[in-house]
Motif scaffolding. Structure first.
Motif, mmCIF file in Angstrom:
data_model
loop_
_atom_site.group_PDB
_atom_site.id
_atom_site.type_symbol
_atom_site.label_atom_id
_atom_site.label_comp_id
_atom_site.label_asym_id
_atom_site.label_seq_id
_atom_site.Cartn_x
_atom_site.Cartn_y
_atom_site.Cartn_z
ATOM 1 N N VAL A 92 0.837 -1.206 0.000
ATOM 2 C CA VAL A 92 0.000 0.000 0.000
ATOM 3 C C VAL A 92 0.869 1.252 0.000
ATOM 4 O O VAL A 92 0.576 2.241 -0.712
ATOM 5 C CB VAL A 92 -0.941 -0.008 1.221
ATOM 6 N N LEU A 93 1.943 1.255 0.777
ATOM 7 C CA LEU A 93 2.848 2.406 0.803
ATOM 8 C C LEU A 93 3.482 2.638 -0.568
ATOM 9 O O LEU A 93 3.586 3.778 -1.042
ATOM 10 C CB LEU A 93 3.934 2.179 1.858
ATOM 11 N N ALA A 100 2.255 1.687 -3.464
ATOM 12 C CA ALA A 100 1.195 2.145 -4.373
ATOM 13 C C ALA A 100 0.907 3.628 -4.157
ATOM 14 O O ALA A 100 0.673 4.376 -5.126
ATOM 15 C CB ALA A 100 -0.070 1.320 -4.141
ATOM 16 N N THR A 101 0.932 4.082 -2.889
ATOM 17 C CA THR A 101 0.701 5.501 -2.588
ATOM 18 C C THR A 101 1.789 6.372 -3.214
ATOM 19 O O THR A 101 1.501 7.408 -3.833
ATOM 20 C CB THR A 101 0.675 5.719 -1.064
ATOM 21 N N VAL A 102 3.048 5.949 -3.053
ATOM 22 C CA VAL A 102 4.163 6.705 -3.633
ATOM 23 C C VAL A 102 4.072 6.724 -5.154
ATOM 24 O O VAL A 102 4.265 7.770 -5.798
ATOM 25 C CB VAL A 102 5.510 6.100 -3.175
ATOM 26 N N PHE A 137 1.391 6.337 -6.998
ATOM 27 C CA PHE A 137 0.230 7.132 -7.418
ATOM 28 C C PHE A 137 0.546 8.627 -7.343
ATOM 29 O O PHE A 137 0.192 9.413 -8.241
ATOM 30 C CB PHE A 137 -0.963 6.792 -6.525
ATOM 31 N N THR A 138 1.250 9.030 -6.263
ATOM 32 C CA THR A 138 1.623 10.440 -6.104
ATOM 33 C C THR A 138 2.607 10.872 -7.186
ATOM 34 O O THR A 138 2.511 11.982 -7.728
ATOM 35 C CB THR A 138 2.240 10.662 -4.712
ATOM 36 N N SER A 139 3.552 9.979 -7.510
ATOM 37 C CA SER A 139 4.557 10.306 -8.527
ATOM 38 C C SER A 139 3.941 10.537 -9.901
ATOM 39 O O SER A 139 4.465 11.297 -10.717
ATOM 40 C CB SER A 139 5.589 9.175 -8.605
ATOM 41 N N LEU A 165 2.838 0.812 -9.684
ATOM 42 C CA LEU A 165 1.516 1.027 -9.117
ATOM 43 C C LEU A 165 0.609 -0.188 -9.341
ATOM 44 O O LEU A 165 -0.051 -0.674 -8.409
ATOM 45 C CB LEU A 165 0.881 2.271 -9.747
ATOM 46 N N LEU A 224 -0.786 -2.777 -6.325
ATOM 47 C CA LEU A 224 -2.209 -2.948 -6.055
ATOM 48 C C LEU A 224 -2.644 -4.398 -6.246
ATOM 49 O O LEU A 224 -3.468 -4.927 -5.477
ATOM 50 C CB LEU A 224 -3.021 -2.025 -6.972
#
Length: 635
Positions: free
Chosen positions: A461-462, A464-466, A468-470, A503, A507
């Motif tokens: 999850v961490l 995927a968050t990074v 997604f933000t990138s 990503l 997920l």
């Protein structure tokens, strides 16, 4: 004039230090100033200076010390230390002392037949230490001096160990082969534990071939001459030594196997009739009958060692098993005191390569698959009767359970339909024995997989968050139209692909990990796809982390790159270094997966080939066989 106690202690200290410091001149100087000279007892175990010089691989010093012993004192050379070893015994501890042994025997030939406190002559002592050169020399000397029944002293020890037993235990297969060739009467001799030389060889699991493909390739480039010390590289010398050991181990095994027929003395496999196929019993044993059975079983447990074939199976010595079955294929039907045949033991001890060997023998496999042991256990029962052993490769519970389930399915295909419902002496079917034996492992696997899936889900999850933000904060930022400024750069394309892959894989792994966490963890779940799901999720997570690193490296190169070539190269190296380290860290995991896939694929291709061959018309097979023989025949 005898030395006083204090003077003796002082001299011993000086001599010992001189020997340890390799100061030969000082040793000779001190010996010239003491009454006994080189025969002065130096250690608390009554070793003389000569004993110590020979033991410490100093042939030049030993020869000089021998010259200091006058011919009138030759009888004093028979001095024995606390263990009963003479100076001739000490020459057997290293390979550089042949010239010293020759001089000792010239002066005092009676040393050749003297034994130490364990009943070992110098020849036996050399075989125990596995020193080829000195053994060969002493053996020739014994052959010129002794013959017939007098050789018994040289070939056997007081505790029934023969010189062949001891050479095998010392792992010097060259010496052992020479002994077996020259003294064939020792091949079937048994030690105090009723073990023949071949049985010992089967238990120590000698290396017959290199373990890695790289070493197999290197073996073809070097010879097996261990006496050639010209090579300056220790790696090359080590390869020569290993190749020498492998070749002589194979020669020794072949020689011993040809003379072994212990498998002919077998237990009867028809004694174990009366197995049950359902849980209803008409009779039960009385307490007295149970006591008699238990006493008989206890007496049976105190028995002689098993035959080399079964010992090699237990100790996973596949080469010895294959060689025995090549020379005596009928040995495959041997049964031990418990009614176990080779397949029972191979399954119980998880010797997969030996199961492969027996499976290749189609007709013997048909005869062995329905056999029961004396507790009415079928081959399928044996999967649940695993023997606990200490192994180098410790597997986690889920992997261990999965391997056992694969073995259960594999053995189930071998066995007859009746075997799957046969009940053993405890009135349990193979499935019941398997479930009981693996229930604790299943609990451990459940806990391990749950914790692993939860922890990995957090990481995924961490990531995927990074990732997604990138995707919304691209390197260089957007232009006035909202398009990325650096979109025309090749590294930007790499960043986009890496970020997207990171990503999506993160997920996907989260979804699989959640599926694992919510699983009921039954035996069927483990048997179907639970372990494969975890493996797939871990691989996806590894890919996700790798791609995130690649995206980071691409971003770094896009934003900080300069025109100077050397600085670009440095930046590339620094940026992609974590990727290289991360991938290299998981190479063993990838290689294990690749090996398993290759093994399965190879076995599948072999079955397909056999199916095609079996379905060919007979005439076509004859033609193919004729063409094959013609292609291999000399012109």
């Amino acid at each position: 004039m005898a030395l006083s106690k204090d003077e003796n202690l002082r001299i011993n200290k000086l001599l010992y230090n001189a020997l340890m410091n390799q100061d030969d001149a000082e040793v000779i100087h001190i010996c010239r100033g003491i009454p006994k000279g080189p025969l002065h007892t130096l250690t608390i175990h009554e070793d003389t200076v000569l004993h110590m010089a020979i033991y410490q691989k100093k042939p030049e010093l030993a020869l000089k010390l021998l010259e200091m012993v006058p011919s009138s004192d030759t009888h004093k050379l028979t001095w024995q230390n606390g263990g009963g070893n003479t100076i001739l015994h000490e020459t057997g501890t290293n390979k550089r002392t042949v010239v010293v042994a020759k001089e000792i025997l010239r002066r005092a030939r009676m040393l050749l037949g003297m034994v130490n406190k364990e009943g070992e002559t110098a020849l036996f002592y050399a075989a125990r230490h596995g020193k080829t050169n000195i053994y060969m020399f002493l053996h020739d000397e014994v052959g010129r001096t002794i013959s017939g029944l007098d050789l018994k002293t040289f070939l056997r020890r007081d505790d029934r160990f023969t010189i062949l037993h001891i050479a095998i235990l010392s792992r010097n297969y060259r010496v052992a082969y020479d002994i077996a060739s020259n003294h064939k009467e020792l091949i079937n001799e048994k030690d105090a534990n009723d073990m023949t030389p071949l049985q010992l060889l089967s238990t120590i699991k000698p290396q017959f071939s290199p373990k890695t493909s790289f070493k197999r390739m290197m073996f073809k480039l070097v010879d097996a001459n261990v006496d050639d010390q010209e090579s300056k590289f220790s790696f090359i010398r080590g390869l020569k030594k290993e190749k020498h050991s492998c070749e002589w181990a194979m020669k020794l095994a072949t020689l011993l196997i040809k003379s072994d027929n212990s498998w002919e003395d077998t237990e009867s496999w028809t004694d174990n009739r009366g197995s049950k196929f359902h849980e209803y019993r008409t009779t039960t044993l009385s307490a007295e009958e149970n006591m008699i059975t238990a006493t008989t079983q206890e007496a049976d447990d105190f028995n002689k060692a098993q035959t080399p074939l079964l010992l090699a199976t237990i100790n996973d010595s596949t080469v010895i098993v294959r060689e025995i079955l090549r020379l005596y294929p009928q040995a495959v039907e041997h049964v031990d005191k418990h009614g176990h045949n080779i397949l029972h033991l191979a399954i119980m001890h998880r010797r997969y390569s030996i199961i492969d060997v027996v499976e290749e023998m189609k007709y013997p496999l048909d005869r062995l698959r329905g056999r029961l042991d004396k507790n009415y256990n079928t081959l399928l029962h044996m999967v649940g009767c695993k023997v606990d052993e200490l192994k180098e490769d410790v597997k986690h519970p889920a992997q261990q359970l999965k391997e056992d389930q694969r073995l259960f399915k594999r053995v189930e295909k071998i066995c007859t339909t009746l075997d799957t419902v046969t009940r053993n002496a405890d009135q349990k079917t193979p499935s019941e024995v398997f479930f009981e034996a693996n229930d604790e492992i299943r609990s451990q696997a459940k806990e391990w997989m749950s914790e692993n899936a939860k922890n990995c889900s957090i990481v995924a999850v961490l990531i995927a968050t990074v990732a997604f933000t990138s995707a919304y904060t691209v390197p260089g930022g957007p232009d006035k139209n909202g398009h990325p400024v650096l979109r025309d750069r090749s590294m930007f394309l790499l960043f986009t692909f890496a970020d997207a892959i990171s990503l999506s894989t993160a997920l996907t792994s989260v979804i699989i990990f959640m599926n694992i966490v919510t699983s009921p963890f039954t035996f069927d779940d483990f048997a179907s796809s639970l372990y494969e799901k975890q493996l797939a999720a871990l691989i996806l997570l590894i890919i996700s982390v790798t791609m995130m690193m690649v995206a980071f490296a691409a971003t770094l190169v896009l934003t900080i790159t300069s025109e100077a070539t050397w600085s670009n190269m440095t930046l590339y190296s620094v940026s992609f270094f974590p990727v290289i380290v991360f991938v290299y860290s998981y190479v063993p995991e990838y290689s294990t997966i690749a090996k398993d896939m290759f093994r399965v694929l190879k076995k599948m291709m072999g079955k397909i080939h056999n199916m095609i061959w079996d379905n060919k018309p007979q005439s076509t097979r004859v033609i193919d066989g004729s063409l094959n023989s013609l292609s291999h025949s000399p012109v």
